[in-house]
Design a protein around this motif. Structure first.
Motif, PDB file in Angstrom:
ATOM      1  N   LEU A  33       0.869  -1.171   0.000  1.00 33.62           N
ATOM      2  CA  LEU A  33       0.000   0.000   0.000  1.00 33.62           C
ATOM      3  C   LEU A  33       0.909   1.226   0.000  1.00 33.62           C
ATOM      4  O   LEU A  33       1.821   1.327   0.834  1.00 33.62           O
ATOM      5  N   ILE A  34       0.689   2.136  -0.941  1.00 38.44           N
ATOM      6  CA  ILE A  34       1.441   3.403  -0.953  1.00 38.44           C
ATOM      7  C   ILE A  34       0.536   4.436  -0.282  1.00 38.44           C
ATOM      8  O   ILE A  34      -0.522   4.779  -0.817  1.00 38.44           O
ATOM      9  N   THR A  35       0.943   4.894   0.891  1.00 39.01           N
ATOM     10  CA  THR A  35       0.071   5.782   1.659  1.00 39.01           C
ATOM     11  C   THR A  35       0.088   7.201   1.087  1.00 39.01           C
ATOM     12  O   THR A  35       0.921   7.528   0.243  1.00 39.01           O
ATOM     13  N   ARG A  36      -0.831   8.029   1.600  1.00 31.95           N
ATOM     14  CA  ARG A  36      -0.876   9.431   1.195  1.00 31.95           C
ATOM     15  C   ARG A  36       0.440  10.127   1.507  1.00 31.95           C
ATOM     16  O   ARG A  36       0.855  11.037   0.808  1.00 31.95           O
ATOM     17  N   ALA A  37       1.105   9.673   2.582  1.00 36.68           N
ATOM     18  CA  ALA A  37       2.389  10.251   2.962  1.00 36.68           C
ATOM     19  C   ALA A  37       3.536   9.641   2.157  1.00 36.68           C
ATOM     20  O   ALA A  37       4.708   9.857   2.450  1.00 36.68           O
ATOM     21  N   ASN A  38       3.160   8.825   1.149  1.00 38.89           N
ATOM     22  CA  ASN A  38       4.131   8.207   0.245  1.00 38.89           C
ATOM     23  C   ASN A  38       5.055   7.198   0.943  1.00 38.89           C
ATOM     24  O   ASN A  38       6.206   7.024   0.566  1.00 38.89           O
ATOM     25  N   THR A  39       4.550   6.537   1.984  1.00 40.58           N
ATOM     26  CA  THR A  39       5.320   5.436   2.573  1.00 40.58           C
ATOM     27  C   THR A  39       4.742   4.123   2.053  1.00 40.58           C
ATOM     28  O   THR A  39       3.563   4.042   1.700  1.00 40.58           O
ATOM     29  N   LYS A  40       5.597   3.097   2.035  1.00 41.71           N
ATOM     30  CA  LYS A  40       5.201   1.788   1.505  1.00 41.71           C
ATOM     31  C   LYS A  40       4.932   0.820   2.651  1.00 41.71           C
ATOM     32  O   LYS A  40       5.829   0.544   3.462  1.00 41.71           O
ATOM     33  N   ILE A  41       3.700   0.310   2.732  1.00 35.65           N
ATOM     34  CA  ILE A  41       3.362  -0.647   3.797  1.00 35.65           C
ATOM     35  C   ILE A  41       2.987  -1.979   3.148  1.00 35.65           C
ATOM     36  O   ILE A  41       2.148  -2.000   2.246  1.00 35.65           O
ATOM     37  N   PRO A  42       3.606  -3.098   3.579  1.00 32.12           N
ATOM     38  CA  PRO A  42       3.239  -4.390   2.986  1.00 32.12           C
ATOM     39  C   PRO A  42       1.768  -4.701   3.257  1.00 32.12           C
ATOM     40  O   PRO A  42       1.281  -4.517   4.381  1.00 32.12           O
ATOM     41  N   LEU A  43       1.051  -5.149   2.233  1.00 34.42           N
ATOM     42  CA  LEU A  43      -0.357  -5.534   2.403  1.00 34.42           C
ATOM     43  C   LEU A  43      -0.421  -6.924   3.010  1.00 34.42           C
ATOM     44  O   LEU A  43       0.320  -7.821   2.607  1.00 34.42           O
ATOM     45  N   LYS A  44      -1.331  -7.091   3.963  1.00 32.31           N
ATOM     46  CA  LYS A  44      -1.517  -8.416   4.571  1.00 32.31           C
ATOM     47  C   LYS A  44      -2.929  -8.909   4.343  1.00 32.31           C
ATOM     48  O   LYS A  44      -3.862  -8.127   4.263  1.00 32.31           O
ATOM     49  N   SER A  45      -3.049 -10.220   4.265  1.00 29.96           N
ATOM     50  CA  SER A  45      -4.359 -10.816   4.067  1.00 29.96           C
ATOM     51  C   SER A  45      -5.039 -10.948   5.421  1.00 29.96           C
ATOM     52  O   SER A  45      -4.798 -11.868   6.165  1.00 29.96           O
ATOM     53  N   ARG A  46      -5.853  -9.936   5.741  1.00 28.50           N
ATOM     54  CA  ARG A  46      -6.533 -10.014   7.037  1.00 28.50           C
ATOM     55  C   ARG A  46      -8.020 -10.222   6.852  1.00 28.50           C
ATOM     56  O   ARG A  46      -8.817  -9.848   7.688  1.00 28.50           O
ATOM     57  N   GLY A  47      -8.383 -10.797   5.718  1.00 27.27           N
ATOM     58  CA  GLY A  47      -9.792 -11.055   5.415  1.00 27.27           C
ATOM     59  C   GLY A  47     -10.456 -11.728   6.589  1.00 27.27           C
ATOM     60  O   GLY A  47      -9.819 -12.397   7.402  1.00 27.27           O
ATOM     61  N   TRP A  48     -11.695 -11.530   6.635  1.00 23.87           N
ATOM     62  CA  TRP A  48     -12.539 -12.052   7.662  1.00 23.87           C
ATOM     63  C   TRP A  48     -12.410 -13.578   7.732  1.00 23.87           C
ATOM     64  O   TRP A  48     -12.392 -14.253   6.711  1.00 23.87           O
ATOM     65  N   ASN A  49     -12.234 -14.107   8.925  1.00 26.47           N
ATOM     66  CA  ASN A  49     -11.960 -15.538   9.069  1.00 26.47           C
ATOM     67  C   ASN A  49     -13.019 -16.221   9.923  1.00 26.47           C
ATOM     68  O   ASN A  49     -13.073 -16.068  11.136  1.00 26.47           O
ATOM     69  N   ALA A  50     -13.845 -17.020   9.265  1.00 25.16           N
ATOM     70  CA  ALA A  50     -14.964 -17.663   9.949  1.00 25.16           C
ATOM     71  C   ALA A  50     -14.504 -18.732  10.930  1.00 25.16           C
ATOM     72  O   ALA A  50     -15.283 -19.202  11.758  1.00 25.16           O
ATOM     73  N   LEU A  51     -13.253 -19.137  10.843  1.00 25.59           N
ATOM     74  CA  LEU A  51     -12.808 -20.255  11.679  1.00 25.59           C
ATOM     75  C   LEU A  51     -12.039 -19.795  12.918  1.00 25.59           C
ATOM     76  O   LEU A  51     -11.518 -20.604  13.664  1.00 25.59           O
ATOM     77  N   GLN A  52     -11.963 -18.468  13.118  1.00 30.15           N
ATOM     78  CA  GLN A  52     -11.271 -17.964  14.296  1.00 30.15           C
ATOM     79  C   GLN A  52     -11.957 -18.401  15.585  1.00 30.15           C
ATOM     80  O   GLN A  52     -13.177 -18.429  15.659  1.00 30.15           O
ATOM     81  N   GLU A  53     -11.149 -18.710  16.571  1.00 28.99           N
ATOM     82  CA  GLU A  53     -11.733 -19.042  17.876  1.00 28.99           C
ATOM     83  C   GLU A  53     -12.138 -17.758  18.583  1.00 28.99           C
ATOM     84  O   GLU A  53     -11.474 -16.732  18.445  1.00 28.99           O
TER      85      GLU A  53
END
Lengths: 349, 349
Positions: B328-348
């Motif tokens: 993700l290239i932020t508005r402040a022009n920094t680079k943040i790695p994207l993570k897969s944090r999609g909703w997880n139905a199997l979480q305890e």
């Protein structure tokens, strides 16, 4: 039961949804020429070319359709696939692909789902169908399985429930009633187990009955067999709810009546002796039992000679004019109206 | 909630399984030329002629995927169909048929299932798909829905997740994040309701957000729109788990990297003000929210001029070499790695 005895447990949450799907779908090979893409995209892509596509779906719910106290998970996975493939066979079509959705409570460990998928994969291999999609999620309670099966056939081969003529013969494959008695045997053992968990049951006299209940098979062979005999059935259904219920479906949809002959209904010797032991009327079991997954079909009278004497088939009755009704002709030659008493999942307890 | 307030109740058991299916499937018309037979036999019979068949399946579980405290049953039925149709659209295919399986506890009255089927039928009508099969059974607890959608496309139209090139542009339809904030609004109202059941909520400021959560739509229109613009997308997926998760799917399966620009992500004005009110970072919502059912796709750079300025599309980033990673290239022009944090139905929990 299952949730107590596992020594090795891997929690589903530790894998996450995508990890779990990757893990469970390992080793799934695509064999059908019509499967262009299987699991891994938004949808599977299939090619039925000039054939027609046949699709059927079934949902199995723990505590309603199965009891994990005596149904091993591998058998459950196998049976869930068979039940759906049987519907495709009952259209006189060839099963080609399945999708599998599973919801389980978080208390099931990964190893339990591996067992379940082991059975699903085995059935897919046995019947030559590809697993092309599915969904894995959590449930609030117990396990729910939903399977959709796809198949293919030439337009002229497809056999509906509504094509029976009023002079057609009624035929069933294999034998009937064993799956229901297998369930009675297992229910009795469960009660014994509750009283004495160390009791080692001797089930030798019931092996066929139990196998019919726990590991039924779909009659995928019948389509080719009828083709080789040059018989095109006029109507067809599979015996899932019970012979009586299925006959009534064919009669209602074809606008015909039927006479079913009690003495003709094929029964396995183990079923006969178990019915004596349990003091249950064998005809009641054969007619109302269900879950046999044999095929019930009608043929034109003139095709009779083509299948006469074939051990796969038993002529159990003949169709009649609608006004004559749907009857069981007993050994004592009395006429009893057939009723649809198929197993009803929605009954209040 | 639902089980307390109904004055009129018809028990499911009084209808029986076959009666219930007959009742619920009343008025279902078949409109697709490819549907030869729908409900009423062992399987439906379909004809895809020279087109390829696309199939997808999803399971929705009460308490996991939906909460009947604020999800009206009619909306639930509608949404369950939309979710599956969206998967077909994400293959750049046209949805044609669905099968619907429902398990409900006996405490649900017939009227509740009628509401549910009302939503299912409305969605089928809206999207021009035929309801061709299904199963209705009981559950031990709550409601479980399993829907399978079928669709068709010419081979060359079908768009997979794995076709993105490393200089392609990344595009999303509509706007993102509103469905997730709609859920936050509804969850808050539920808590208020628990404290004061007579409180009349004023939800005027959140109508769009709530509609996106309760009555999402699938982008069935996009296939024709892209065709008219003479654009064949190189990869496509629908935004169900969250933008971040979907981008990672495309990157992983296409073997490419991606730069997503924070400032480009399209947001509705209601989402902006709700995020301020709830003090939630809007980009977090847009990236991880999910359930928008917009389409995310990639196109070749040279196709850019064809969709430039079209209000249905926003270019939100570009693909890159796999070694460059997914950022993700932020508005402040920094680079943040994207993570897969999609909703997880199997979480305890």
């Amino acid at each position: 039961m299952l949730e107590d005895k596992n020594q090795q447990r891997t929690s589903l949450a530790s894998l996450g949804e995508f990890g779990l799907i990757d893990h469970l779908t390992q080793g799934i090979e695509l064999k059908q020429p019509g499967t262009l893409t299987g699991i891994g995209d938004d949808a599977a892509v299939l090619d039925f070319k000039d054939k027609k596509t046949v699709v059927s779906t079934d949902m199995l719910v723990e505590g309603v359709h199965f009891d994990l106290a005596y149904m091993p998970l591998k058998h459950l996975g196998y049976k869930a696939v068979v039940v759906n493939i049987s519907d495709i066979c009952a259209m006189n079509a060839t099963p080609t692909q399945i999708t599998v959705s599973v919801a389980v409570s978080n208390r099931f460990p990964l190893e339990a789902l591996e067992e379940l998928y082991g059975g699903i994969k085995l059935a897919a291999k046995t019947y030559g169908v590809d697993i092309v999609g599915g969904d894995t999620t959590s449930s609030q309670k117990g396990m729910i399985l939903s399977i959709t099966a796809l198949g293919e056939a030439q337009a002229e081969e497809i056999t509906y429930r509504n094509g029976a003529g009023d002079s057609d013969l009624l035929i069933v494959t294999g034998d009937i009633g064993a799956a229901y008695m297998g369930l009675q045997v297992l229910e009795r053992e469960k009660e014994v187990f509750k009283v004495n968990p160390n009791n080692q049951p001797d089930l030798d006299a019931y092996t066929y009955l139990i196998e019919r209940q726990l590991k039924p098979e779909a009659r995928k062979d019948i389509k080719a067999l009828l083709k080789s005999l040059e018989i095109q059935p006029t109507a067809m259904i599979d015996v899932s709810d019970g012979l009586s219920s299925e006959i009534i479906h064919i009669c209602k949809q074809s606008g015909v009546g039927c006479n079913l002959y009690e003495e003709k209904i094929p029964a396995d010797p183990q079923l006969i002796s178990a019915c004596e032991e349990f003091n249950i009327d064998i005809t009641t079991v054969a007619i109302n039992g269900g879950e046999d997954y044999e095929l019930l079909f009608t043929i034109k009278m003139e095709d009779y000679d083509k299948l006469k004497g074939n051990p796969n088939f038993t002529v159990i009755g003949h169709m009649a004019k609608e006004s004559e009704g749907v009857h069981l002709i007993t050994r004592a030659n009395t006429k009893i109206p057939l009723k649809s008493r198929g197993w009803n999942a929605l009954q209040e307890e």
